[in-house]
Write a protein that holds these residues in place. Structure first.
Motif, mmCIF file in Angstrom:
data_model
loop_
_atom_site.group_PDB
_atom_site.id
_atom_site.type_symbol
_atom_site.label_atom_id
_atom_site.label_comp_id
_atom_site.label_asym_id
_atom_site.label_seq_id
_atom_site.Cartn_x
_atom_site.Cartn_y
_atom_site.Cartn_z
ATOM 1 N N GLY A 263 6.421 6.921 4.210
ATOM 2 C CA GLY A 263 5.016 6.704 4.502
ATOM 3 C C GLY A 263 4.407 5.553 3.733
ATOM 4 N N VAL A 264 5.212 4.859 2.919
ATOM 5 C CA VAL A 264 4.749 3.696 2.170
ATOM 6 C C VAL A 264 4.827 2.454 3.058
ATOM 7 N N ALA A 265 3.858 1.555 2.930
ATOM 8 C CA ALA A 265 3.838 0.324 3.731
ATOM 9 C C ALA A 265 4.860 -0.660 3.172
ATOM 10 N N ALA A 266 6.105 -0.483 3.561
ATOM 11 C CA ALA A 266 7.212 -1.286 3.046
ATOM 12 C C ALA A 266 8.112 -1.701 4.194
ATOM 13 N N GLY A 267 8.648 -2.908 4.084
ATOM 14 C CA GLY A 267 9.558 -3.407 5.099
ATOM 15 C C GLY A 267 10.229 -4.673 4.618
ATOM 16 N N ARG A 269 9.448 -7.682 4.531
ATOM 17 C CA ARG A 269 8.631 -8.659 3.808
ATOM 18 C C ARG A 269 8.155 -8.152 2.456
ATOM 19 N N GLY A 270 8.425 -6.905 2.142
ATOM 20 C CA GLY A 270 8.049 -6.370 0.852
ATOM 21 C C GLY A 270 7.172 -5.143 0.962
ATOM 22 N N ILE A 271 6.643 -4.705 -0.187
ATOM 23 C CA ILE A 271 5.773 -3.532 -0.273
ATOM 24 C C ILE A 271 4.342 -4.025 -0.409
ATOM 25 N N ALA A 272 3.469 -3.603 0.505
ATOM 26 C CA ALA A 272 2.079 -4.047 0.478
ATOM 27 C C ALA A 272 1.309 -3.297 -0.603
ATOM 28 N N CYS A 273 0.605 -4.056 -1.430
ATOM 29 C CA CYS A 273 -0.235 -3.432 -2.451
ATOM 30 C C CYS A 273 -1.534 -4.209 -2.571
ATOM 31 N N ASP A 274 -2.551 -3.593 -3.185
ATOM 32 C CA ASP A 274 -3.821 -4.283 -3.357
ATOM 33 C C ASP A 274 -3.750 -5.184 -4.584
ATOM 34 N N ASP A 281 -0.279 2.910 2.008
ATOM 35 C CA ASP A 281 0.576 3.674 2.904
ATOM 36 C C ASP A 281 0.570 2.994 4.270
ATOM 37 N N VAL A 282 1.318 3.552 5.215
ATOM 38 C CA VAL A 282 1.482 2.892 6.512
ATOM 39 C C VAL A 282 0.198 2.861 7.325
ATOM 40 N N ASN A 283 -0.794 3.663 6.924
ATOM 41 C CA ASN A 283 -2.079 3.672 7.612
ATOM 42 C C ASN A 283 -3.100 2.752 6.950
ATOM 43 N N GLY A 284 -2.666 2.004 5.936
ATOM 44 C CA GLY A 284 -3.573 1.089 5.261
ATOM 45 C C GLY A 284 -4.432 1.743 4.207
ATOM 46 N N ILE A 285 -4.098 2.967 3.814
ATOM 47 C CA ILE A 285 -4.837 3.664 2.760
ATOM 48 C C ILE A 285 -4.126 3.430 1.434
ATOM 49 N N VAL A 286 -4.882 3.025 0.424
ATOM 50 C CA VAL A 286 -4.280 2.720 -0.860
ATOM 51 C C VAL A 286 -3.970 4.004 -1.611
ATOM 52 N N THR A 287 -2.833 4.040 -2.282
ATOM 53 C CA THR A 287 -2.451 5.198 -3.085
ATOM 54 C C THR A 287 -2.961 5.013 -4.514
#
Length: 464
Positions: A263-267, A269-274, A281-287
């Motif tokens: 469920g983490v926004a990772a692929g 190109r890398g792991i998306a973080c703020d 997460d994959v829905n664009g919600i920050v953990t």
């Protein structure tokens, strides 16, 4: 319980897990201890070694000036950690807050920092990649094996790809007195990172130092003998090269596969973080409990239209790791943004190459100091009327000035007169970057759009 109380409990008794025994992982661990974290700290790494320095592996180590085993990173302080080395993470359960390891163990966390970095992109055909004499260069073991081979009496080396690492390997081989052929699918070396105008300078530099440079050419096959030793390479122009060593330098792959299904926004190109290094997460919600730093992370930067920026830079890994560690154990108002300006350096063929900013974003370029023909210059890149980057060949003394210009959004083309009267022109020209939609292995800084969700990218083998 208040948020401040929760943070104090975390700092005293919390469990922090760092996945990635890397430069970023080590500097984050040191920062955690420096800032008063007294809980448990677990360091997980897929290699059997504690964190070591990678840049010397394609430079000093290949020349025998530093042994790969002597590249361990210096410690700023004791981190009092449990080391889980030689075992990789293979899964993440965010519901139970556990990292699953390849040996079946699970490691619980209250805060998780991901610093898994990148790995070398392998040769596309597994049977050919397994031939004796085919190498990639990323790890300490890679460097040691390649050095043994290069000093074992080989006659010709093939380097596949003329990005920074490939060019550094070619330079080291020439310094060792070895014959070198470089096959580059693009029109020039370094073209993906600095553009075709400067790529033409790199082209001349390699040829001047005796490299057999083949641009616009792909390697289509590597051929072995009856006992599995590399013997020749087949090229897209029909050429065949007899060769005993091939170093595959086709860029890096970010180590995110173990996060599939988490469920983490990772692929790729890398792991998306703020900007505070908190993972989306994959829905664009920050953990609030998972952070990322170093080569594997991509985060938005205000200087570059708030696009997500992925960097393969030593200095960025240190800075981002320190910010992530600080934010992991702080309440919201005390957190800091990671706004480091990209910087990169390389030494090849006797020339020191450095850049600051994001050259690949540039749509115009001027030569502000020196001259391209002399292979000693500073090129300044512009984007939508402001200075966005600078790259120097043996002109590093100027980059501090251009760092200030980039940070302040100085106008482009530069309004000041050139200090060096040898400069060729202050009239903007096209830096001549390749089509951004085509895959390239040359860039060490990559803009990856505005969305934290991953759009799958494919690397096309036919352009190797």
């Amino acid at each position: 319980m208040s948020a401040d109380t929760d943070v104090e409990v975390l700092r005293r008794e919390g469990r922090i897990v760092v996945v990635g025994a890397s430069l970023a992982g080590l500097r984050a661990a040191e920062t955690l201890r420096e800032q008063g974290f007294t809980g448990s700290l677990t360091m997980i790494g897929d290699e059997p070694y504690e964190p070591y320095d990678r840049p010397p592996l394609s430079k000093q180590a290949l020349l025998g000036r530093a042994r790969p085993e002597d590249t361990a990173l210096p410690r700023r302080r004791d981190i009092d950690a449990e080391w889980r080395l030689g075992v990789a993470a293979e899964g993440l359960d965010r519901d139970t807050k556990q990292v699953r390891l390849t040996n079946g163990d699970t490691v619980p966390y209250d805060r998780l920092l991901i610093t898994t970095g990148t790995r070398a992109r392998p040769w596309f055909h597994p049977e050919e990649a397994a031939l004796d004499g085919v190498f990639v260069l990323r790890t300490r073991d890679d460097s040691a094996r390649l050095l043994r081979k290069l000093t074992g009496g080989v006659s010709r080396v093939l380097v596949i790809g003329a990005g920074f690492t490939g060019s550094e390997v070619a330079s080291a081989c020439r310094e060792l007195g070895l014959e070198v052929t470089v096959a580059e699918r693009g029109p020039a070396p370094l073209v993906g990172a600095l553009g075709g105008v400067i790529g033409a300078v790199a082209d001349r530099l390699q040829r001047k130092h005796g490299v057999d440079l083949r641009c616009g050419v792909s390697v289509t096959a590597l051929e072995g003998d009856d006992v599995g030793r590399l013997r020749r390479a087949h090229l897209s122009d029909g050429g065949v090269i007899d060769v005993e060593v091939a170093v595959v330098s086709l860029g890096a792959m970010r180590n995110t596969e173990w996060l599939a299904g988490s469920g983490v926004a990772a692929g790729p190109r890398g792991i998306a973080c703020d900007a505070g290094c908190r993972v989306f997460d994959v829905n664009g919600i920050v953990t609030d409990d998972i952070y990322a730093a170093g080569d594997v992370a991509r985060s938005p930067h205000p200087l570059f239209d708030y696009q997500f920026l992925a960097l393969e830079h030593w200095g960025n890994a240190v800075e981002q790791a320190e910010i992530a560690a600080h934010n992991m154990i702080c309440a919201g108002p005390d957190r800091r943004p990671h706004l480091w300006l990209p910087m990169f350096w390389s030494t090849q063929f006797g020339v020191n190459i450095k850049s600051v900013g994001v050259p690949t974003l540039g749509d115009q370029m001027v030569v502000a100091q020196g001259a391209l023909a002399e292979e000693r210059f500073v090129a300044v890149y512009g984007y939508r009327g402001r200075v966005i980057a600078a790259a120097a060949f043996d002109g590093a003394k100027w980059l501090g000035f251009y760092e200030q210009q980039i940070a302040s959004g100085a106008p482009f083309p530069p309004e000041y007169r050139a200090v060096d009267r040898r400069t060729e022109t202050l009239h903007p020209i096209d830096p001549d970057f390749p089509d951004p939609h085509l895959p390239t292995h040359g860039a060490t800084v990559t803009l990856t759009g505005h969305s934290p969700s991953e759009r799958r990218v494919a690397f096309v083998p036919s352009h190797a």
